[in-house]
Scaffold this motif. Structure first.
Motif, PDB file in Angstrom:
ATOM      1  N   LEU A  94      41.000  30.116  44.176  1.00 39.14           N
ATOM      2  CA  LEU A  94      42.369  29.817  44.590  1.00 39.14           C
ATOM      3  C   LEU A  94      43.352  30.902  44.169  1.00 39.14           C
ATOM      4  O   LEU A  94      44.528  30.858  44.524  1.00 39.14           O
ATOM      5  N   LEU A 145      45.241  32.903  47.073  1.00 39.62           N
ATOM      6  CA  LEU A 145      46.113  31.979  47.810  1.00 39.62           C
ATOM      7  C   LEU A 145      47.405  31.725  47.051  1.00 39.62           C
ATOM      8  O   LEU A 145      48.511  31.820  47.590  1.00 39.62           O
ATOM      9  N   VAL A 146      47.264  31.397  45.774  1.00 35.31           N
ATOM     10  CA  VAL A 146      48.422  30.971  44.996  1.00 35.31           C
ATOM     11  C   VAL A 146      49.261  32.163  44.539  1.00 35.31           C
ATOM     12  O   VAL A 146      50.489  32.122  44.571  1.00 35.31           O
ATOM     13  N   ARG A 192      51.392  34.405  47.558  1.00 34.80           N
ATOM     14  CA  ARG A 192      52.598  33.797  48.131  1.00 34.80           C
ATOM     15  C   ARG A 192      53.680  33.618  47.074  1.00 34.80           C
ATOM     16  O   ARG A 192      54.873  33.678  47.391  1.00 34.80           O
ATOM     17  N   GLU A 239      45.603  30.135  55.342  1.00 38.14           N
ATOM     18  CA  GLU A 239      45.126  28.936  56.043  1.00 38.14           C
ATOM     19  C   GLU A 239      43.603  28.822  55.982  1.00 38.14           C
ATOM     20  O   GLU A 239      43.052  27.719  55.892  1.00 38.14           O
ATOM     21  N   LEU A 290      42.695  27.688  52.493  1.00 38.25           N
ATOM     22  CA  LEU A 290      42.898  26.238  52.350  1.00 38.25           C
ATOM     23  C   LEU A 290      41.757  25.479  53.024  1.00 38.25           C
ATOM     24  O   LEU A 290      41.273  24.474  52.500  1.00 38.25           O
TER      25      LEU A 290
END
Lengths: 364, 401
Positions: free
Chosen positions: B316, B319-320, B323, B371, B374
């Motif tokens: 993760l 992703l985290v 952004r 996306e 996720l």
């Protein structure tokens, strides 16, 4: 350094989870919501029987000599089951303060009883909306306490309270027995937490520590309790994530499981990121007790756990649709607990400021 | 001090000794080709010092240490801002594939050694104009041609293709079967006749990605890295070979300390910015998130050191973190106000807020769009259903375009 749980710690995790799964019933917990002044006695007797009350106290005072890591593991299981009595955290906080104050007679009198679960304690720091006001309104003078503490968790049933107060113009911590103290029950959205407005009116009390030492000890104790609570929040958030996942896998709409819609599955994947970040912060913070970076580690754990639990409560209810908002469905047990735990041990506004003070130096 | 701590300390000492030759100051103001040359010299210096192929087989020129040693070195290297980017894909993805799957083992050994020394760079030719996330939807054709193959089509977003000597490529050998089953994996010479590389200028002003055209490019069957039609599985397997790499909780943007410094030296509406609740909240939230990512990495490394398999939560990070870096960069520009309008096209995204902000969208798309990440978390980790995929089981040439 962050830690990896050893075998004994993993055993505590699975055993506490197993026992609470077996003994917690949502009907009982739901009934408590409408009964002010009651708490979950089944949970507390379980905690006593399992030795959870003794976990983090030293062996010479009747404890098991373990630490914040193990207490956090049990708190996580407690949070997952929306189980718990508020003493689980406040007994530890009060006991830690008593030990740190070095007052041998009080330690001898209370620690073994706190460790056995026979006695319970509240920690009365907050006033107004301030978790730890720099100049508390509650005053200690001549062996007596005067002043008010609103919404103190555990206070409706606790035997003693550690009180954040002002003594000779400086902050101090004092210990009071609550037997004769005015306790007005708060009808709360999470009644099992035993919130009471405490009114001290010349209550006999013992000074534990005063001045800068009191400020440091109060912050450290609050951070320790916040790490325990963060584990409880983590447990709740993770449980909700799985509840949402299971529901999304079984509930069908428009000819497919709702979990196949990205608006739903991505929401749950986002919960995973919040849960894992909170978990990593919690484990790390618990392993840093007594170290110079403990406050910032505790603040990070607290902030990420609060965000994870609040978000999980919000989104899991949303994913459930109508059934998520029924009384009997019980998801509101988590929703309520997410908010009550977000306030106990200080709100996010407090921890954000404390963390930035730690990182950037206190703002002048 | 245990072995790993000692290894880290030695790596740090060595990196510090290389800073004058290769650090940020040495890189400042260099032309593109001079910077590439510096990057090549740096890779050679790493090889000579025993910091190339740290966890690779010594038979292929590696050091034979654990993935943990590699991650430790990468963490220290990242903090120094060394010019290692040219080799990220080459040594992180492409060359390990060659090492594992190339048919001619003697040739593979030569290539791996040349790549470790920095003499040769490899690219990875996966994404196409028709799709990046939908890797199995690749359209570039590999048709049988005599004893070998003939390649036609186009790849896109190929990192450092313009500097690459070789590439690994996924191409469609059979359009009449469902899309995952008609792909084959090859290596190719980027200097071969029929290969055309055109750099693409990105929004941040840099040119590290390319479009690559194939016009009757001849491949021998010896260049095949997978069974015919088995390329997708091989491509997926290769992503696992080097699955442990250092991550950056700052999302490859500036460290939080730089934001705190900026807030200390700025005012908001006449009051110190560091006392502004919005700024304080952003600092606190960003710290809490990044310290969580750091703790995830540390825990994974401890598990690796104990011989355990780290959990999937390592996935993760990108992703985290990226952004969050994007938002923090926006807020930093807000704090700078009109002064934040200035743009230095050569500034580094690791210490300049505008450069960080401009390049942040690339980070959220490259190497797995938010996306897709996720979806991966939802499907692989949590066991949620796959998306509705109308192309599933349909022969590739019958999928509605």
């Amino acid at each position: 350094m962050s830690i990896v749980y050893d075998e004994a710690q993993q055993a505590i995790a699975s055993e506490s989870r197993r026992i609470l799964d077996a003994r917690m019933e949502s009907a009982r917990l739901l009934a408590l919501l409408e009964r002010t002044g009651e708490f979950d006695r089944v949970f507390w007797s379980t905690a006593v029987e399992q030795g959870w009350t003794a976990l983090a106290f030293p062996e010479e005072h009747g404890g098991l000599g373990l630490g914040l890591v193990e207490l956090g593991i049990v708190a996580q299981a407690t949070g997952a089951a929306t189980a718990g009595a508020p003493f689980q955290t406040s007994n530890y906080g009060a006991g830690h303060i008593l030990l740190a104050s070095g007052q041998a007679d009080l330690v001898g009198q209370w620690l073994p009883r706190l460790a056995s679960g026979e006695a319970t304690a509240a920690v009365a720091f907050a006033e107004g909306n301030a978790p730890l006001p720099p100049r508390p309104g509650c005053a200690f003078a001549g062996g007596r306490l005067a002043g008010a503490k609103p919404g103190v968790a555990s206070a409706l049933a606790a035997d003693i309270a550690v009180v954040w107060c002002l003594h000779e113009g400086r902050p101090a911590l004092a210990l009071a027995e609550l037997a004769g103290v005015s306790r007005r029950a708060v009808d709360s959205f999470d009644n099992g937490r035993l919130y009471a407005d405490l009114g001290f009116d010349g209550t006999q009390a013992r000074l534990l520590v005063a001045g800068e030492a009191a400020s440091e000890l109060a912050r450290d104790a609050l951070a320790r309790m916040a790490v325990v609570t963060a584990h409880e929040q983590l447990g709740g958030a993770e449980a909700l994530m799985f509840i949402a996942r299971d529901y999304a896998n079984t509930r069908r709409a428009f000819g497919q499981p709702i979990g196949a819609f990205q608006s739903v599955k991505h929401r749950i994947a986002e919960l995973y990121t919040l849960v894992e970040i909170a978990r990593a912060n919690c484990i790390h913070a618990a392993s840093r007790e007594g170290r110079p970076d403990f406050l910032s580690a505790a603040a990070a754990a607290r902030l990420s756990a609060t965000e994870a639990y609040d978000t999980a409560a919000r989104d899991t209810v949303q994913i459930h649709g109508g059934i998520g908002v029924t009384w009997e469905g019980g998801l509101h047990l988590h929703m309520r607990r997410a908010r009550s735990l977000a306030i106990e041990q200080g709100n996010a506004l407090f921890w954000e400021d404390l963390l930035v003070d730690e990182l950037a130096g206190a703002a002048a | 001090m245990n072995d790993l701590d000692a290894y880290r300390a030695a790596a740090r000492d060595w990196l510090r000794s290389q800073l004058p030759a290769f650090g940020r100051e040495a890189q400042a103001g260099l032309s593109e080709l001079d910077h590439l040359a510096l990057g090549k010299r740096y890779q050679r210096a790493k090889f000579d010092a025993g910091y190339a192929g740290i966890n690779w087989d010594p038979e292929f020129g590696g050091q034979g240490l654990s993935p943990l040693h590699k991650v430790i070195f990468e963490q220290e290297e990242m903090a120094c801002g060394m010019p290692s980017g040219y080799y990220g894909v080459s040594l992180g993805i492409s060359v390990p594939v060659v090492m594992k799957f190339a048919q001619d083992r003697a040739w593979a050994k030569e290539r791996v050694l040349a790549a470790l020394k920095g003499d040769e760079i490899w690219c990875q030719l996966f994404s196409e104009p028709s799709g990046g996330s939908d890797l199995a939807g690749a359209r570039t054709k590999a048709e049988p041609d005599g004893n070998g193959w003939k390649l036609n089509g186009q790849k896109l977003w190929t990192t450092y293709a313009q500097f690459s000597d070789y590439g690994v490529i996924l191409a469609r050998n059979d359009p009449t079967v469902p899309k995952h089953k008609g792909l084959t994996f090859f290596w190719l010479d980027m200097h071969a006749p029929g290969v055309t590389v055109r750099p693409i200028k990105l929004a941040a002003g840099d040119n590290h990605v390319n479009e690559v055209f194939f016009d009757d490019v001849k491949l021998t069957d010896g260049q095949r890295l997978s069974p015919v039609g088995g390329g997708f599985g091989t491509a997926m397997a290769t992503l696992m070979i080097e699955r442990y790499s250092a991550s950056d909780p700052a999302g490859f943007g500036p460290a939080l300390d730089l934001f705190i410094d900026l807030a200390r030296n700025s005012e908001v509406n006449g009051r110190p910015a560091i006392e502004d609740g919005r700024i304080r909240s952003a600092i606190a939230r960003t710290y809490a998130m990044r310290s969580g990512l750091e703790a995830i990495t540390t825990r994974a490394m401890r598990m690796m050191a104990a011989g355990m398999e780290p959990g999937p939560e390592g996935s993760l990070n990108k992703l985290v973190s990226v952004r969050s870096r994007q938002k923090l960069s926006e807020l930093a520009i807000d704090l700078m106000g009109n002064v934040g309008l200035a743009w230095d096209v050569h500034a580094s995204g690791k210490d300049d807020w505008v450069a960080s902000w401009l390049a942040a969208p690339t980070g959220r798309i490259a190497g797995g769009a938010d996306e897709m990440l996720l979806n991966t978390i939802a499907e692989r980790i949590l066991g949620l259903p796959q998306d509705h995929r109308p192309d599933k089981g349909v022969p590739f040439n019958q999928i509605p375009a």
